[in-house]
Design a protein around this motif. Structure first.
Motif, PDB file in Angstrom:
ATOM      1  N   TYR A  53       2.897  11.204   4.562  1.00 37.99           N
ATOM      2  CA  TYR A  53       1.850  10.230   4.863  1.00 37.99           C
ATOM      3  C   TYR A  53       1.563   9.389   3.625  1.00 37.99           C
ATOM      4  O   TYR A  53       1.503   9.900   2.512  1.00 37.99           O
ATOM      5  N   ARG A  54       1.368   8.081   3.838  1.00 31.76           N
ATOM      6  CA  ARG A  54       1.046   7.177   2.747  1.00 31.76           C
ATOM      7  C   ARG A  54      -0.320   6.526   3.029  1.00 31.76           C
ATOM      8  O   ARG A  54      -0.659   6.232   4.171  1.00 31.76           O
ATOM      9  N   PHE A  55      -1.047   6.284   1.971  1.00 31.49           N
ATOM     10  CA  PHE A  55      -2.372   5.666   2.055  1.00 31.49           C
ATOM     11  C   PHE A  55      -2.272   4.215   2.528  1.00 31.49           C
ATOM     12  O   PHE A  55      -1.343   3.490   2.192  1.00 31.49           O
ATOM     13  N   ILE A  56      -3.289   3.794   3.321  1.00 31.08           N
ATOM     14  CA  ILE A  56      -3.430   2.395   3.717  1.00 31.08           C
ATOM     15  C   ILE A  56      -4.866   1.961   3.427  1.00 31.08           C
ATOM     16  O   ILE A  56      -5.815   2.623   3.844  1.00 31.08           O
ATOM     17  N   ALA A  57      -5.018   0.842   2.727  1.00 32.70           N
ATOM     18  CA  ALA A  57      -6.357   0.304   2.456  1.00 32.70           C
ATOM     19  C   ALA A  57      -7.015  -0.138   3.757  1.00 32.70           C
ATOM     20  O   ALA A  57      -6.333  -0.478   4.731  1.00 32.70           O
ATOM     21  N   ALA A  58      -8.342  -0.137   3.786  1.00 38.24           N
ATOM     22  CA  ALA A  58      -9.078  -0.530   4.991  1.00 38.24           C
ATOM     23  C   ALA A  58      -8.717  -1.952   5.424  1.00 38.24           C
ATOM     24  O   ALA A  58      -8.567  -2.243   6.620  1.00 38.24           O
ATOM     25  N   SER A  59      -8.548  -2.846   4.453  1.00 42.25           N
ATOM     26  CA  SER A  59      -8.204  -4.227   4.787  1.00 42.25           C
ATOM     27  C   SER A  59      -6.804  -4.317   5.391  1.00 42.25           C
ATOM     28  O   SER A  59      -6.549  -5.140   6.284  1.00 42.25           O
ATOM     29  N   THR A  60      -5.902  -3.471   4.915  1.00 42.88           N
ATOM     30  CA  THR A  60      -4.543  -3.446   5.474  1.00 42.88           C
ATOM     31  C   THR A  60      -4.572  -2.947   6.908  1.00 42.88           C
ATOM     32  O   THR A  60      -3.895  -3.505   7.793  1.00 42.88           O
ATOM     33  N   TYR A  61      -5.338  -1.910   7.156  1.00 42.52           N
ATOM     34  CA  TYR A  61      -5.452  -1.386   8.526  1.00 42.52           C
ATOM     35  C   TYR A  61      -6.006  -2.458   9.463  1.00 42.52           C
ATOM     36  O   TYR A  61      -5.520  -2.618  10.591  1.00 42.52           O
ATOM     37  N   THR A  62      -6.988  -3.208   8.983  1.00 50.74           N
ATOM     38  CA  THR A  62      -7.563  -4.283   9.797  1.00 50.74           C
ATOM     39  C   THR A  62      -6.511  -5.337  10.126  1.00 50.74           C
ATOM     40  O   THR A  62      -6.424  -5.821  11.267  1.00 50.74           O
ATOM     41  N   ARG A  63      -5.708  -5.702   9.143  1.00 47.48           N
ATOM     42  CA  ARG A  63      -4.651  -6.688   9.369  1.00 47.48           C
ATOM     43  C   ARG A  63      -3.606  -6.158  10.357  1.00 47.48           C
ATOM     44  O   ARG A  63      -3.115  -6.895  11.215  1.00 47.48           O
ATOM     45  N   ASP A  66       0.814  -1.217   0.000  1.00 41.72           N
ATOM     46  CA  ASP A  66       0.000   0.000   0.000  1.00 41.72           C
ATOM     47  C   ASP A  66       0.849   1.269   0.000  1.00 41.72           C
ATOM     48  O   ASP A  66       0.502   2.257  -0.650  1.00 41.72           O
ATOM     49  N   THR A  67       1.946   1.254   0.753  1.00 39.32           N
ATOM     50  CA  THR A  67       2.745   2.469   0.938  1.00 39.32           C
ATOM     51  C   THR A  67       3.881   2.604  -0.061  1.00 39.32           C
ATOM     52  O   THR A  67       4.558   3.625  -0.075  1.00 39.32           O
ATOM     53  N   PHE A  68       4.120   1.569  -0.892  1.00 41.34           N
ATOM     54  CA  PHE A  68       5.261   1.562  -1.832  1.00 41.34           C
ATOM     55  C   PHE A  68       6.581   1.726  -1.065  1.00 41.34           C
ATOM     56  O   PHE A  68       7.572   2.200  -1.614  1.00 41.34           O
ATOM     57  N   ALA A  69       6.619   1.360   0.201  1.00 41.01           N
ATOM     58  CA  ALA A  69       7.743   1.711   1.066  1.00 41.01           C
ATOM     59  C   ALA A  69       8.969   0.839   0.811  1.00 41.01           C
ATOM     60  O   ALA A  69       8.858  -0.345   0.477  1.00 41.01           O
ATOM     61  N   ASP A  80     -11.122  10.306   7.181  1.00 36.15           N
ATOM     62  CA  ASP A  80     -10.725  10.256   5.774  1.00 36.15           C
ATOM     63  C   ASP A  80     -10.069   8.934   5.389  1.00 36.15           C
ATOM     64  O   ASP A  80      -9.661   8.749   4.250  1.00 36.15           O
ATOM     65  N   GLY A  81      -9.958   8.006   6.345  1.00 40.66           N
ATOM     66  CA  GLY A  81      -9.331   6.727   6.064  1.00 40.66           C
ATOM     67  C   GLY A  81      -8.042   6.541   6.847  1.00 40.66           C
ATOM     68  O   GLY A  81      -7.708   7.336   7.728  1.00 40.66           O
ATOM     69  N   ALA A  82      -7.311   5.494   6.517  1.00 33.01           N
ATOM     70  CA  ALA A  82      -6.101   5.147   7.257  1.00 33.01           C
ATOM     71  C   ALA A  82      -4.859   5.603   6.512  1.00 33.01           C
ATOM     72  O   ALA A  82      -4.809   5.606   5.275  1.00 33.01           O
ATOM     73  N   THR A  83      -3.838   5.976   7.279  1.00 30.59           N
ATOM     74  CA  THR A  83      -2.567   6.397   6.713  1.00 30.59           C
ATOM     75  C   THR A  83      -1.424   5.849   7.560  1.00 30.59           C
ATOM     76  O   THR A  83      -1.607   5.460   8.713  1.00 30.59           O
ATOM     77  N   CYS A  84      -0.235   5.849   6.954  1.00 27.60           N
ATOM     78  CA  CYS A  84       0.991   5.503   7.680  1.00 27.60           C
ATOM     79  C   CYS A  84       1.966   6.650   7.484  1.00 27.60           C
ATOM     80  O   CYS A  84       2.217   7.081   6.351  1.00 27.60           O
TER      81      CYS A  84
END
Length: 311
Positions: free
Chosen positions: A197-207, A157-160, A178-182
């Motif tokens: 800040y990088r975007f995180i999908a909802a499923s990733t945040y749950t994991r 998600d973050t291309f990190a 607005d959603g999850a971020t890292c």
């Protein structure tokens, strides 16, 4: 400070004090990885000089450094040799000496090497989402599976980069309306630590939250910790990231593979080069174009023409 010392105490008398003063002045100005590279590269040059009978200096003569380029070019890639020269130049600047890399002799030696071998570097194998999804489907809910699933998804998600992933703390992952971020506090292209800040999908945040809760981690803790009684550090290292990716997805992959794979998936989904560049924290479009060039070829005028002609 030892990071800028070269092997065998080969710094001439008088210059060692100047180097020590520079090391003190530059404390904290460079990343540990940069300092390690300078130490390693100058050590390689010093050892080569000792083995071949060339005068190490400093200052090293342009002719000696050009001969070093020719010798290293037989066994190393152009990018690696260019890094050696940058480190040698850094050492000379630290001692207020003329940099050999600015000389015609060295510039022409590097140019010869690039023409002979080309400048294209190996690219990490792309780890794209379908492969990650297959790996996730095989994971359960024990501690190591929860950690590895969270790591794979956050990396995608973050291309990190691996160095960015291992530096993430639990509190850097946040969710709001607005959603999850890292928050990536520092990266290879952000040495001053402005962060982004990088975007995180909802499923990733749950994991991630499932892993955090099961591992009983607090906000100040490293997000990805080593598991097992043999663990010596408080967070996993960059080599651990590569090992996890290989173990879960196959031996062809490395820690950089999710960065390449996410860029390719984003391109295939219609994202612009600029949007991909922003998502991955790239300072220029060059690497994005490199990672997605095969997909771009499939969208070229030649590909369109073949489709129209039914070929």
């Amino acid at each position: 400070m030892q990071q800028l010392k070269v092997v065998l105490d080969r710094i001439p008398a008088g210059l060692d004090l100047r180097l020590a003063a520079y090391a003190e002045m530059s404390r904290g100005a460079y990343s540990p990885n940069t300092l390690r590279a300078i130490r390693s590269d100058t050590s390689i040059f010093a050892t080569w000089c000792a083995e071949t009978g060339h005068a190490y200096g400093p200052p090293a003569s342009p002719e000696t450094v050009a001969a070093f380029v020719d010798a290293m070019g037989e066994i190393k890639k152009p990018a690696t040799v260019a890094r050696y020269i940058a480190s040698i130049d850094h050492l000379h600047r630290a001692l207020d000496l003329p940099v050999p890399g600015a000389s015609n002799a060295v510039k022409l030696a590097l140019r010869r090497l690039r023409r002979a071998k080309g400048t294209r570097q190996d690219q990490a194998k792309a780890l794209r989402w379908p492969t990650i999804q297959k790996a996730l489907d095989l994971m359960g809910d024990d501690l190591i599976d929860l950690r590895d699933a969270a790591l794979l998804c956050l990396a995608y998600d973050t291309f990190a980069r691996a160095s960015e992933l291992v530096a993430v703390n639990v509190g850097d992952v946040q969710q709001d309306v607005d959603g999850a971020t890292c928050f990536i506090a520092k990266s290879k292209t952000d040495q001053e630590g402005e962060g982004d800040y990088r975007f995180i999908a909802a499923s990733t945040y749950t994991r991630i939250m499932a892993w955090v809760e099961t591992a009983h981690l607090d906000k100040a803790d490293p997000l990805f910790i080593p598991l097992g009684f043999a663990a010596k550090n408080d967070r996993i290292g960059t080599r651990d990231v590569s090992e996890i990716f290989r173990r879960r997805c196959g031996d062809r992959f490395s820690a950089h593979s999710t960065r390449v794979g996410a860029a390719q998936d984003a391109k295939a989904a219609g994202a612009s080069t600029g949007a991909i560049q922003q998502a991955g924290g790239w300072k220029s479009e060059r690497m994005v174009s490199r990672y997605t060039e095969k997909l771009a070829a499939r969208e070229s005028a030649a590909a369109m023409l073949a489709q129209v002609q039914g070929r």
